[in-house]
Design a protein around this motif. Structure first.
Motif, PDB file in Angstrom:
ATOM      1  N   MET A 133      34.760   3.817 -31.960  1.00 33.29           N
ATOM      2  CA  MET A 133      35.330   3.657 -33.292  1.00 33.29           C
ATOM      3  C   MET A 133      35.793   4.985 -33.908  1.00 33.29           C
ATOM      4  SD  MET A 133      33.746   1.690 -36.586  1.00 33.29           S
ATOM      5  CE  MET A 133      33.411   0.252 -35.607  1.00 33.29           C
ATOM      6  N   ILE A 134      35.007   6.021 -33.812  1.00 37.57           N
ATOM      7  CA  ILE A 134      35.326   7.260 -34.511  1.00 37.57           C
ATOM      8  C   ILE A 134      36.180   8.201 -33.658  1.00 37.57           C
ATOM      9  CG2 ILE A 134      34.335   9.356 -35.534  1.00 37.57           C
ATOM     10  CD1 ILE A 134      31.995   7.586 -36.455  1.00 37.57           C
ATOM     11  N   MET A 135      35.772   8.413 -32.430  1.00 39.07           N
ATOM     12  CA  MET A 135      36.461   9.383 -31.587  1.00 39.07           C
ATOM     13  C   MET A 135      37.641   8.799 -30.812  1.00 39.07           C
ATOM     14  SD  MET A 135      33.343  11.578 -30.000  1.00 39.07           S
ATOM     15  CE  MET A 135      34.476  12.671 -29.190  1.00 39.07           C
ATOM     16  N   GLY A 136      37.643   7.501 -30.650  1.00 40.90           N
ATOM     17  CA  GLY A 136      38.674   6.890 -29.822  1.00 40.90           C
ATOM     18  C   GLY A 136      38.451   7.165 -28.343  1.00 40.90           C
ATOM     19  N   PHE A 137      37.195   7.416 -27.979  1.00 43.67           N
ATOM     20  CA  PHE A 137      36.826   7.698 -26.587  1.00 43.67           C
ATOM     21  C   PHE A 137      36.891   6.401 -25.781  1.00 43.67           C
ATOM     22  CE2 PHE A 137      33.721   8.379 -23.172  1.00 43.67           C
ATOM     23  CZ  PHE A 137      34.112   9.620 -22.702  1.00 43.67           C
ATOM     24  N   PRO A 138      37.566   6.400 -24.632  1.00 38.56           N
ATOM     25  CA  PRO A 138      37.660   5.177 -23.825  1.00 38.56           C
ATOM     26  C   PRO A 138      36.270   4.689 -23.391  1.00 38.56           C
ATOM     27  CG  PRO A 138      39.186   6.852 -23.032  1.00 38.56           C
ATOM     28  CD  PRO A 138      38.292   7.511 -24.032  1.00 38.56           C
ATOM     29  N   SER A 139      35.897   3.486 -23.793  1.00 34.37           N
ATOM     30  CA  SER A 139      34.556   2.946 -23.530  1.00 34.37           C
ATOM     31  C   SER A 139      34.277   2.726 -22.051  1.00 34.37           C
ATOM     32  CB  SER A 139      34.368   1.630 -24.278  1.00 34.37           C
ATOM     33  OG  SER A 139      34.476   1.839 -25.661  1.00 34.37           O
ATOM     34  N   TRP A 140      35.308   2.462 -21.281  1.00 30.36           N
ATOM     35  CA  TRP A 140      35.106   2.141 -19.871  1.00 30.36           C
ATOM     36  C   TRP A 140      34.509   3.308 -19.096  1.00 30.36           C
ATOM     37  CZ3 TRP A 140      37.327   4.758 -15.842  1.00 30.36           C
ATOM     38  CH2 TRP A 140      38.401   5.605 -16.140  1.00 30.36           C
ATOM     39  N   ILE A 141      34.728   4.534 -19.563  1.00 31.57           N
ATOM     40  CA  ILE A 141      34.237   5.704 -18.832  1.00 31.57           C
ATOM     41  C   ILE A 141      32.708   5.698 -18.761  1.00 31.57           C
ATOM     42  CG2 ILE A 141      34.102   8.230 -18.869  1.00 31.57           C
ATOM     43  CD1 ILE A 141      36.974   8.211 -20.011  1.00 31.57           C
ATOM     44  N   GLY A 142      32.052   5.346 -19.855  1.00 32.20           N
ATOM     45  CA  GLY A 142      30.590   5.269 -19.847  1.00 32.20           C
ATOM     46  C   GLY A 142      30.082   4.251 -18.846  1.00 32.20           C
ATOM     47  N   TYR A 143      30.723   3.085 -18.822  1.00 30.13           N
ATOM     48  CA  TYR A 143      30.340   2.053 -17.852  1.00 30.13           C
ATOM     49  C   TYR A 143      30.551   2.560 -16.425  1.00 30.13           C
ATOM     50  CZ  TYR A 143      30.287  -1.457 -21.598  1.00 30.13           C
ATOM     51  OH  TYR A 143      29.994  -2.170 -22.714  1.00 30.13           O
ATOM     52  N   ALA A 144      31.703   3.166 -16.195  1.00 30.76           N
ATOM     53  CA  ALA A 144      32.037   3.615 -14.842  1.00 30.76           C
ATOM     54  C   ALA A 144      31.043   4.653 -14.326  1.00 30.76           C
ATOM     55  CB  ALA A 144      33.454   4.179 -14.820  1.00 30.76           C
ATOM     56  N   PHE A 145      30.565   5.536 -15.205  1.00 28.51           N
ATOM     57  CA  PHE A 145      29.611   6.552 -14.783  1.00 28.51           C
ATOM     58  C   PHE A 145      28.223   5.977 -14.499  1.00 28.51           C
ATOM     59  CE2 PHE A 145      32.547   9.861 -16.322  1.00 28.51           C
ATOM     60  CZ  PHE A 145      32.416  10.763 -15.276  1.00 28.51           C
ATOM     61  N   MET A 146      27.934   4.782 -14.955  1.00 27.56           N
ATOM     62  CA  MET A 146      26.632   4.162 -14.683  1.00 27.56           C
ATOM     63  C   MET A 146      26.600   3.468 -13.319  1.00 27.56           C
ATOM     64  SD  MET A 146      25.443   2.726 -18.439  1.00 27.56           S
ATOM     65  CE  MET A 146      26.265   1.205 -18.208  1.00 27.56           C
ATOM     66  N   VAL A 147      27.741   3.005 -12.840  1.00 28.44           N
ATOM     67  CA  VAL A 147      27.795   2.223 -11.604  1.00 28.44           C
ATOM     68  C   VAL A 147      27.207   2.970 -10.406  1.00 28.44           C
ATOM     69  CG1 VAL A 147      29.334   1.064  -9.963  1.00 28.44           C
ATOM     70  CG2 VAL A 147      29.683   0.762 -12.420  1.00 28.44           C
ATOM     71  N   PRO A 148      27.555   4.230 -10.147  1.00 30.76           N
ATOM     72  CA  PRO A 148      26.973   4.907  -8.975  1.00 30.76           C
ATOM     73  C   PRO A 148      25.452   4.995  -9.009  1.00 30.76           C
ATOM     74  CG  PRO A 148      28.854   6.135  -9.803  1.00 30.76           C
ATOM     75  CD  PRO A 148      28.554   5.066 -10.811  1.00 30.76           C
ATOM     76  N   GLY A 149      24.877   5.233 -10.178  1.00 32.27           N
ATOM     77  CA  GLY A 149      23.417   5.304 -10.282  1.00 32.27           C
ATOM     78  C   GLY A 149      22.760   3.976  -9.970  1.00 32.27           C
ATOM     79  N   PHE A 150      23.330   2.893 -10.474  1.00 28.52           N
ATOM     80  CA  PHE A 150      22.792   1.565 -10.173  1.00 28.52           C
ATOM     81  C   PHE A 150      22.934   1.235  -8.689  1.00 28.52           C
ATOM     82  CE2 PHE A 150      23.906   0.316 -14.789  1.00 28.52           C
ATOM     83  CZ  PHE A 150      22.679   0.759 -15.246  1.00 28.52           C
ATOM     84  N   ALA A 151      24.091   1.570  -8.119  1.00 31.28           N
ATOM     85  CA  ALA A 151      24.317   1.294  -6.692  1.00 31.28           C
ATOM     86  C   ALA A 151      23.359   2.110  -5.827  1.00 31.28           C
ATOM     87  CB  ALA A 151      25.770   1.597  -6.332  1.00 31.28           C
ATOM     88  N   LEU A 152      23.168   3.384  -6.170  1.00 32.66           N
ATOM     89  CA  LEU A 152      22.234   4.213  -5.408  1.00 32.66           C
ATOM     90  C   LEU A 152      20.809   3.684  -5.544  1.00 32.66           C
ATOM     91  CD1 LEU A 152      21.704   6.657  -3.615  1.00 32.66           C
ATOM     92  CD2 LEU A 152      21.577   8.061  -5.700  1.00 32.66           C
ATOM     93  N   THR A 153      20.444   3.216  -6.704  1.00 34.19           N
ATOM     94  CA  THR A 153      19.106   2.637  -6.888  1.00 34.19           C
ATOM     95  C   THR A 153      18.927   1.420  -5.981  1.00 34.19           C
ATOM     96  OG1 THR A 153      19.075   3.394  -9.181  1.00 34.19           O
ATOM     97  CG2 THR A 153      17.450   1.733  -8.580  1.00 34.19           C
TER      98      THR A 153
END
Length: 170
Positions: A133-153
């Motif tokens: 809302m404030i920064m206009g930061f693309p939300s998908w980037i946060g999701y994308a950075f979580m995927v490798p950690g979950f896959a490695l787990t």
């Protein structure tokens, strides 16, 4: 770390997974330090100059999610997840090993599902063009950075399940 897991971590796959998990944890720690420094800067800016870092809480939310995903593989590799042994304290070593293997395999299955759905969510959010809302930061980037950690787990869960089964035969 359980004895069977310690023995298994000495093989080639275990050593490689251990290094990758450690790298993920260190990266998560670096993100945590960066978030801490940003929070301090924002609080100091708010107190001293009346100007906090705009959208700092948005970045903290994204960073925390990334940290959790980055720390999970190391935790599983080290046998650091919570184990409730109240009901199994009196079972034999072989039964305990089978239960540990089942728990690790179940964790692997859940983490694989979470990685898949988080990846799908990242693509969906990217296609929708969703931003913070404030920064206009693309939300998908946060999701994308979580995927490798979950896959490695998930991979580490399978590895530790194999280790528990292998230890039950010793």
């Amino acid at each position: 770390m359980p004895e069977a897991q310690a023995k298994l971590a000495q093989d080639v796959v275990g050593k490689w997974l251990g290094r990758v998990c450690r790298w993920f944890a260190v990266t998560g720690g670096a993100v945590l330090v960066a978030m801490t420094l940003m929070s301090v800067a924002s609080i100091a800016g708010r107190s001293l100059f009346g100007k906090p870092i705009p959208g700092d809480f948005e970045l903290i939310q994204i960073g925390c999610a990334i940290c959790v995903a980055a720390f999970l593989p190391w935790c599983q590799m080290q046998g650091g997840n919570i184990i409730v042994d109240f009901f199994t304290v009196r079972v034999g070593a072989r039964t305990q090993a089978w239960l540990d293997a089942f728990g690790a395999a179940l964790l692997a299955a859940v983490m694989l599902l979470v990685a898949w759905r988080t990846g799908v969510g990242a693509l969906t959010v990217k296609a929708a063009g969703e931003t913070s809302m404030i920064m206009g930061f693309p939300s998908w980037i946060g999701y994308a950075f979580m995927v490798p950690g979950f896959a490695l787990t998930a991979i580490v869960g399978l590895y530790t399940a194999y280790g528990a089964l292998r230890g039950s035969k010793a």
